[in-house]
Design an enzyme around this catalytic site. Sequence first.
Site, PDB file in Angstrom:
ATOM      1  N   HIS A   1      46.939  42.559  38.249  1.00  0.00           N
ATOM      2  CA  HIS A   1      47.976  41.580  37.901  1.00  0.00           C
ATOM      3  C   HIS A   1      49.039  42.220  37.003  1.00  0.00           C
ATOM      4  O   HIS A   1      48.999  42.060  35.780  1.00  0.00           O
ATOM      5  CB  HIS A   1      47.339  40.372  37.187  1.00  0.00           C
ATOM      6  CG  HIS A   1      46.671  39.420  38.118  1.00  0.00           C
ATOM      7  ND1 HIS A   1      47.344  38.410  38.757  1.00  0.00           N
ATOM      8  CD2 HIS A   1      45.387  39.339  38.526  1.00  0.00           C
ATOM      9  CE1 HIS A   1      46.497  37.723  39.521  1.00  0.00           C
ATOM     10  NE2 HIS A   1      45.299  38.271  39.404  1.00  0.00           N
TER      11      HIS A   1
ATOM     12  N   CYS B   1      47.007  40.432  43.921  1.00  0.00           N
ATOM     13  CA  CYS B   1      45.623  39.937  43.911  1.00  0.00           C
ATOM     14  C   CYS B   1      45.316  39.170  45.203  1.00  0.00           C
ATOM     15  O   CYS B   1      45.270  39.769  46.266  1.00  0.00           O
ATOM     16  CB  CYS B   1      45.370  39.113  42.646  1.00  0.00           C
ATOM     17  SG  CYS B   1      43.611  38.900  42.305  1.00  0.00           S
TER      18      CYS B   1
ATOM     19  N   GLU C   1      52.023  41.289  36.490  1.00  0.00           N
ATOM     20  CA  GLU C   1      52.812  40.275  35.770  1.00  0.00           C
ATOM     21  C   GLU C   1      52.163  39.904  34.436  1.00  0.00           C
ATOM     22  O   GLU C   1      52.860  39.529  33.498  1.00  0.00           O
ATOM     23  CB  GLU C   1      53.023  39.024  36.647  1.00  0.00           C
ATOM     24  CG  GLU C   1      51.867  38.030  36.707  1.00  0.00           C
ATOM     25  CD  GLU C   1      50.637  38.513  37.472  1.00  0.00           C
ATOM     26  OE1 GLU C   1      50.683  39.608  38.074  1.00  0.00           O
ATOM     27  OE2 GLU C   1      49.620  37.790  37.462  1.00  0.00           O
TER      28      GLU C   1
END
Length: 246
Positions: A220, A117, A222
């Site tokens: 994202h 990001c 994660e």
Amino acid sequence: MGVFVVRPVILISTDCDIESSDSLKLQADYVRAVYMAGGLPLVAVPPMECGDASEAAAELCSLARGLVLTGGSDILPCLFGEEPHPKLGAVNPIRDQFELALARAAMQADLPTLAICRGMQLLNVAAGGGLVQDIESCVPGAHAHRVAAPRWLPTHSVSVVQGSILRRVFGRDSIMVNSFHHQAVHPAAPGFEVAARAGDGIVEAIEKVGSRFMVGVQWHPEALAGRYPEALDLFREFLIAAQGVC
Ligand code: MN
């Protein structure tokens, strides 16, 4: 004595709140994803005003076998040669300076890097590329990229470029991603290629040509990894590259 498995040390950059709480911040999802993919997370803390950012960044990179540049607020527009757009969000010069130094040290050492990001935008700026400061007001016809949704919810598709690392990792031309950004990479820095785009043309991933593993994604992974195991595949591929660093 037990068996000691050596996990590659992976630096994770942090946010720092220099306005109100004067504290360091890191979302735990990044730590979990790195650990689950086989890395040993080492939080890369800026020296604040007590030391030289470039020196600290270079020393940290020499300790590590990989770098994660994390998400967060906007990058100071003067760092990519622009005046601030009216929709510019919060900026943090201490974080910008330290992460630019981390990105440059990583590029110099060909240290495997996963930039997420803001991290992708920062990597692009560090390599001499530019940014769209506000998608909604600067890109007519763009769809929503800052979506009010749970962090783990994929909301738009991206087309993955043939021959890219991402294409190899995900094994198909189109994937669904989450989206919490109002800025975007444009143009990609010299030496980098676009590896994924949204349907409206917004750059969603970049890769440095000829590097061990220098990949930026606008989404994202994660935050997806807990619910969608394949999101962790990107971290696993990153860790394979990190294991190859002496
Ligand atoms: Mn997006």
